[in-house]
Design a protein around this motif. Structure first.
Motif, PDB file in Angstrom:
ATOM      1  N   ILE A 292       0.814  -1.217   0.000  1.00 50.09           N
ATOM      2  CA  ILE A 292       0.000   0.000   0.000  1.00 50.09           C
ATOM      3  C   ILE A 292       0.848   1.268   0.000  1.00 50.09           C
ATOM      4  O   ILE A 292       0.716   2.098  -0.897  1.00 50.09           O
ATOM      5  CB  ILE A 292      -0.995  -0.024   1.179  1.00 50.09           C
ATOM      6  N   PRO A 293       1.746   1.481   0.990  1.00 50.71           N
ATOM      7  CA  PRO A 293       2.545   2.713   0.950  1.00 50.71           C
ATOM      8  C   PRO A 293       3.437   2.791  -0.279  1.00 50.71           C
ATOM      9  O   PRO A 293       3.665   3.881  -0.825  1.00 50.71           O
ATOM     10  CB  PRO A 293       3.359   2.661   2.248  1.00 50.71           C
ATOM     11  N   ALA A 294       3.930   1.636  -0.747  1.00 50.79           N
ATOM     12  CA  ALA A 294       4.778   1.642  -1.941  1.00 50.79           C
ATOM     13  C   ALA A 294       3.991   2.137  -3.151  1.00 50.79           C
ATOM     14  O   ALA A 294       4.479   2.957  -3.955  1.00 50.79           O
ATOM     15  CB  ALA A 294       5.332   0.244  -2.196  1.00 50.79           C
ATOM     16  N   ALA A 295       2.749   1.671  -3.310  1.00 48.49           N
ATOM     17  CA  ALA A 295       1.920   2.089  -4.437  1.00 48.49           C
ATOM     18  C   ALA A 295       1.550   3.563  -4.332  1.00 48.49           C
ATOM     19  O   ALA A 295       1.504   4.281  -5.341  1.00 48.49           O
ATOM     20  CB  ALA A 295       0.659   1.224  -4.495  1.00 48.49           C
ATOM     21  N   LEU A 296       1.278   4.032  -3.124  1.00 45.19           N
ATOM     22  CA  LEU A 296       0.921   5.438  -2.928  1.00 45.19           C
ATOM     23  C   LEU A 296       2.081   6.361  -3.271  1.00 45.19           C
ATOM     24  O   LEU A 296       1.914   7.370  -3.971  1.00 45.19           O
ATOM     25  CB  LEU A 296       0.478   5.664  -1.481  1.00 45.19           C
ATOM     26  N   VAL A 297       3.278   6.025  -2.804  1.00 41.80           N
ATOM     27  CA  VAL A 297       4.458   6.848  -3.096  1.00 41.80           C
ATOM     28  C   VAL A 297       4.753   6.840  -4.591  1.00 41.80           C
ATOM     29  O   VAL A 297       5.097   7.873  -5.184  1.00 41.80           O
ATOM     30  CB  VAL A 297       5.669   6.343  -2.274  1.00 41.80           C
ATOM     31  N   HIS A 298       4.604   5.662  -5.204  1.00 42.48           N
ATOM     32  CA  HIS A 298       4.845   5.553  -6.647  1.00 42.48           C
ATOM     33  C   HIS A 298       3.892   6.456  -7.436  1.00 42.48           C
ATOM     34  O   HIS A 298       4.248   6.989  -8.498  1.00 42.48           O
ATOM     35  CB  HIS A 298       4.690   4.102  -7.091  1.00 42.48           C
ATOM     36  N   ALA A 299       2.679   6.648  -6.897  1.00 42.36           N
ATOM     37  CA  ALA A 299       1.685   7.496  -7.569  1.00 42.36           C
ATOM     38  C   ALA A 299       1.849   8.965  -7.224  1.00 42.36           C
ATOM     39  O   ALA A 299       1.041   9.793  -7.657  1.00 42.36           O
ATOM     40  CB  ALA A 299       0.283   7.029  -7.206  1.00 42.36           C
ATOM     41  N   GLY A 300       2.867   9.285  -6.448  1.00 35.63           N
ATOM     42  CA  GLY A 300       3.119  10.676  -6.101  1.00 35.63           C
ATOM     43  C   GLY A 300       2.335  11.191  -4.917  1.00 35.63           C
ATOM     44  O   GLY A 300       2.261  12.408  -4.688  1.00 35.63           O
ATOM     45  N   VAL A 301       1.743  10.293  -4.125  1.00 38.85           N
ATOM     46  CA  VAL A 301       0.964  10.688  -2.944  1.00 38.85           C
ATOM     47  C   VAL A 301       1.912  10.913  -1.762  1.00 38.85           C
ATOM     48  O   VAL A 301       2.783  10.079  -1.484  1.00 38.85           O
ATOM     49  CB  VAL A 301      -0.072   9.609  -2.584  1.00 38.85           C
ATOM     50  N   ASP A 302       1.726  12.047  -1.088  1.00 42.55           N
ATOM     51  CA  ASP A 302       2.507  12.311   0.127  1.00 42.55           C
ATOM     52  C   ASP A 302       1.834  11.602   1.301  1.00 42.55           C
ATOM     53  O   ASP A 302       0.753  12.015   1.763  1.00 42.55           O
ATOM     54  CB  ASP A 302       2.580  13.815   0.410  1.00 42.55           C
ATOM     55  N   VAL A 303       2.446  10.527   1.768  1.00 40.01           N
ATOM     56  CA  VAL A 303       1.879   9.727   2.861  1.00 40.01           C
ATOM     57  C   VAL A 303       2.367  10.303   4.197  1.00 40.01           C
ATOM     58  O   VAL A 303       3.562  10.341   4.461  1.00 40.01           O
ATOM     59  CB  VAL A 303       2.285   8.254   2.731  1.00 40.01           C
ATOM     60  N   VAL A 304       1.429  10.753   5.014  1.00 40.70           N
ATOM     61  CA  VAL A 304       1.756  11.320   6.325  1.00 40.70           C
ATOM     62  C   VAL A 304       1.767  10.238   7.403  1.00 40.70           C
ATOM     63  O   VAL A 304       2.585  10.252   8.318  1.00 40.70           O
ATOM     64  CB  VAL A 304       0.750  12.425   6.696  1.00 40.70           C
ATOM     65  N   GLY A 305       0.865   9.280   7.291  1.00 42.68           N
ATOM     66  CA  GLY A 305       0.783   8.208   8.290  1.00 42.68           C
ATOM     67  C   GLY A 305       0.214   6.942   7.693  1.00 42.68           C
ATOM     68  O   GLY A 305      -0.607   6.986   6.754  1.00 42.68           O
ATOM     69  N   PHE A 306       0.676   5.787   8.210  1.00 38.63           N
ATOM     70  CA  PHE A 306       0.181   4.495   7.736  1.00 38.63           C
ATOM     71  C   PHE A 306       0.122   3.547   8.925  1.00 38.63           C
ATOM     72  O   PHE A 306       1.102   3.381   9.653  1.00 38.63           O
ATOM     73  CB  PHE A 306       1.099   3.928   6.651  1.00 38.63           C
ATOM     74  N   GLU A 307      -1.037   2.928   9.141  1.00 39.41           N
ATOM     75  CA  GLU A 307      -1.214   2.055  10.306  1.00 39.41           C
ATOM     76  C   GLU A 307      -2.037   0.837   9.921  1.00 39.41           C
ATOM     77  O   GLU A 307      -3.038   0.946   9.209  1.00 39.41           O
ATOM     78  CB  GLU A 307      -1.920   2.815  11.432  1.00 39.41           C
ATOM     79  N   VAL A 308      -1.579  -0.331  10.387  1.00 40.92           N
ATOM     80  CA  VAL A 308      -2.335  -1.566  10.217  1.00 40.92           C
ATOM     81  C   VAL A 308      -2.975  -1.897  11.560  1.00 40.92           C
ATOM     82  O   VAL A 308      -2.282  -2.061  12.565  1.00 40.92           O
ATOM     83  CB  VAL A 308      -1.425  -2.725   9.759  1.00 40.92           C
ATOM     84  N   ARG A 309      -4.279  -1.962  11.597  1.00 39.56           N
ATOM     85  CA  ARG A 309      -5.002  -2.247  12.834  1.00 39.56           C
ATOM     86  C   ARG A 309      -5.539  -3.669  12.790  1.00 39.56           C
ATOM     87  O   ARG A 309      -6.515  -3.964  12.103  1.00 39.56           O
ATOM     88  CB  ARG A 309      -6.150  -1.255  13.038  1.00 39.56           C
ATOM     89  N   ARG A 310      -4.851  -4.524  13.528  1.00 35.43           N
ATOM     90  CA  ARG A 310      -5.243  -5.933  13.572  1.00 35.43           C
ATOM     91  C   ARG A 310      -6.251  -6.152  14.699  1.00 35.43           C
ATOM     92  O   ARG A 310      -6.296  -5.378  15.649  1.00 35.43           O
ATOM     93  CB  ARG A 310      -4.009  -6.815  13.767  1.00 35.43           C
ATOM     94  N   PRO A 311      -7.046  -7.229  14.615  1.00 38.34           N
ATOM     95  CA  PRO A 311      -8.036  -7.482  15.667  1.00 38.34           C
ATOM     96  C   PRO A 311      -7.360  -7.694  17.014  1.00 38.34           C
ATOM     97  O   PRO A 311      -6.347  -8.375  17.116  1.00 38.34           O
ATOM     98  CB  PRO A 311      -8.749  -8.754  15.186  1.00 38.34           C
ATOM     99  N   SER A 312      -7.899  -7.094  18.047  1.00 39.48           N
ATOM    100  CA  SER A 312      -7.337  -7.208  19.391  1.00 39.48           C
ATOM    101  C   SER A 312      -7.905  -8.438  20.091  1.00 39.48           C
ATOM    102  O   SER A 312      -8.933  -9.004  19.691  1.00 39.48           O
ATOM    103  CB  SER A 312      -7.674  -5.959  20.211  1.00 39.48           C
ATOM    104  N   LEU A 313      -7.245  -8.838  21.172  1.00 40.97           N
ATOM    105  CA  LEU A 313      -7.747  -9.942  21.976  1.00 40.97           C
ATOM    106  C   LEU A 313      -9.139  -9.641  22.507  1.00 40.97           C
ATOM    107  O   LEU A 313     -10.021 -10.498  22.514  1.00 40.97           O
ATOM    108  CB  LEU A 313      -6.798 -10.194  23.152  1.00 40.97           C
ATOM    109  N   GLU A 314      -9.329  -8.416  22.949  1.00 38.53           N
ATOM    110  CA  GLU A 314     -10.636  -8.042  23.491  1.00 38.53           C
ATOM    111  C   GLU A 314     -11.727  -8.194  22.439  1.00 38.53           C
ATOM    112  O   GLU A 314     -12.793  -8.759  22.708  1.00 38.53           O
ATOM    113  CB  GLU A 314     -10.597  -6.611  24.004  1.00 38.53           C
ATOM    114  N   GLN A 315     -11.456  -7.709  21.220  1.00 37.41           N
ATOM    115  CA  GLN A 315     -12.460  -7.777  20.171  1.00 37.41           C
ATOM    116  C   GLN A 315     -12.758  -9.219  19.787  1.00 37.41           C
ATOM    117  O   GLN A 315     -13.913  -9.590  19.554  1.00 37.41           O
ATOM    118  CB  GLN A 315     -11.996  -6.992  18.942  1.00 37.41           C
ATOM    119  N   VAL A 316     -11.717 -10.058  19.706  1.00 40.61           N
ATOM    120  CA  VAL A 316     -11.924 -11.469  19.383  1.00 40.61           C
ATOM    121  C   VAL A 316     -12.785 -12.134  20.437  1.00 40.61           C
ATOM    122  O   VAL A 316     -13.704 -12.897  20.127  1.00 40.61           O
ATOM    123  CB  VAL A 316     -10.570 -12.196  19.235  1.00 40.61           C
ATOM    124  N   PHE A 317     -12.507 -11.833  21.710  1.00 42.71           N
ATOM    125  CA  PHE A 317     -13.299 -12.445  22.778  1.00 42.71           C
ATOM    126  C   PHE A 317     -14.759 -12.011  22.701  1.00 42.71           C
ATOM    127  O   PHE A 317     -15.671 -12.829  22.828  1.00 42.71           O
ATOM    128  CB  PHE A 317     -12.714 -12.080  24.142  1.00 42.71           C
TER     129      PHE A 317
END
Length: 329
Positions: A292-317
């Motif tokens: 994702i960030p590689a494709a955005l930079v290649h397209a000339g997008v200025d990426v300020v922040g990038f975060e992957v939010r995985r499911p938490s233990l609490e949410q799974v429970f």
């Protein structure tokens, strides 16, 4: 008194069930505990704790975690089912290789912390009495109680009592360490120290089974998970099982004026995108996050922040049971 045998299931006795998996430090098959009142505390669980793992055994209070541990250690006789401890169906034969803290420590109130440890050490027929004093000192130092070794146990705070219980479990090197709510009564610093201790033990090759209802602590140290509720094992496996149970999302923040371009790039990658101000949100699916960030930079997008939010233990429970969970630290 000799601990009761754990194998009580007729099918197991007749040889219909195969033996323990050599790769498991703790293993159960259809392990069940039903009390005289009719309450089923543990309902046919198949627990598997791999050797070398830090296994987070999770669930709210009353879910059956402690009863399961007591059955595996031979402290409680199961109603049915089979369990193996370090490959043996008879826990009494391997307990010298296991350290355990179950349902809080129990010591002589008028003896000092050191005297209590020495008394426990003397009860271990496999321990060399000539090195008992050294073992006690090392265990006390490891849990931060060396300065209080001469204080009577009855004068210990709840946190100090918990530390002494940990010291007792660490009097000798163990293949398996079983800790039931090890951070009970500890302040944030003590909790952090227990977390570091678990990591040290795991790095040294000890298998650690940690039972807790506090997800925040377990999530930071465990390599494998088991989640219980109402006596049943709902989920078990390596940490990666979390990713299989919930939705992983990506959050991308871009510079002003680049939102439309960024959204177009994400859609080309096959993502369903929503945008608010300068932030884009998308469900990751099977896409490799690094693309994702590689494709955005290649397209000339200025990426300020990038975060992957995985499911938490609490949410799974919550997804599994529909119940809330204590996530206090």
């Amino acid at each position: 008194m000799t601990a009761p045998a754990v194998t009580v299931d007729p099918a197991s006795a007749s040889g219909d069930l195969p033996g323990a998996d050599a790769g498991s430090a703790v293993q159960t098959r259809a392990l069940t505990k039903r009390f005289r009142s009719g309450q089923v505390a543990v309902d046919g669980i198949d627990l598997s704790v791999p050797r070398g793992a830090v296994y987070g055994f999770l669930g709210p209070n009353g879910s059956g975690k402690t009863t399961t541990i007591r059955m595996v250690l031979g402290l409680v006789r199961p109603t049915s089912g089979t369990s193996w401890l370090l490959g043996s169906p008879e826990p009494a034969t391997v307990l010298s290789r296991v350290g355990a803290l179950v349902e809080g420590p129990g010591f002589h109130p008028y003896l000092t912390g050191r005297a209590n440890l020495l008394r426990l050490d003397a009860a271990d027929a496999t321990a060399d009495p000539r090195t008992a004093a050294r073992r006690a000192s090392e265990a006390l130092e490891r849990v931060g109680l060396l300065a209080a070794e001469g204080k009577p146990y009855r004068q210990y705070s709840l946190g100090m009592k918990q530390r002494l219980g940990l010291a007792a479990a660490l009097l000798r090197p163990r293949e398996l360490l079983v800790l039931d709510e090890p951070t009970n009564g500890l302040d944030p610093q003590g909790t952090r120290e227990v977390r570091l201790l678990i990591r040290e033990l795991a790095q040294a090759g000890t298998t650690v089974l940690v039972s807790s209802h506090l997800l925040g602590e377990i999530e930071q140290v465990c390599t494998h998970l088991g989640i219980m509720s109402r006596g049943r094992l709902l989920l078990q496996g390596p940490r990666s099982v979390l990713d299989q149970r919930g939705v992983t999302r990506v959050m991308v923040t871009v510079a002003p004026g680049h939102v439309a371009t960024a959204a177009g790039v994400l859609r080309v990658l096959g993502l369903d995108v929503s945008a608010e101000d300068h932030a884009l949100n998308a469900e990751l699916g099977a896409l490799e996050p690094a693309r994702i960030p590689a494709a955005l930079v290649h397209a000339g997008v200025d990426v300020v922040g990038f975060e992957v939010r995985r499911p938490s233990l609490e949410q799974v429970f919550v997804d599994l049971t529909g119940e809330g969970f204590d996530v206090a630290r």
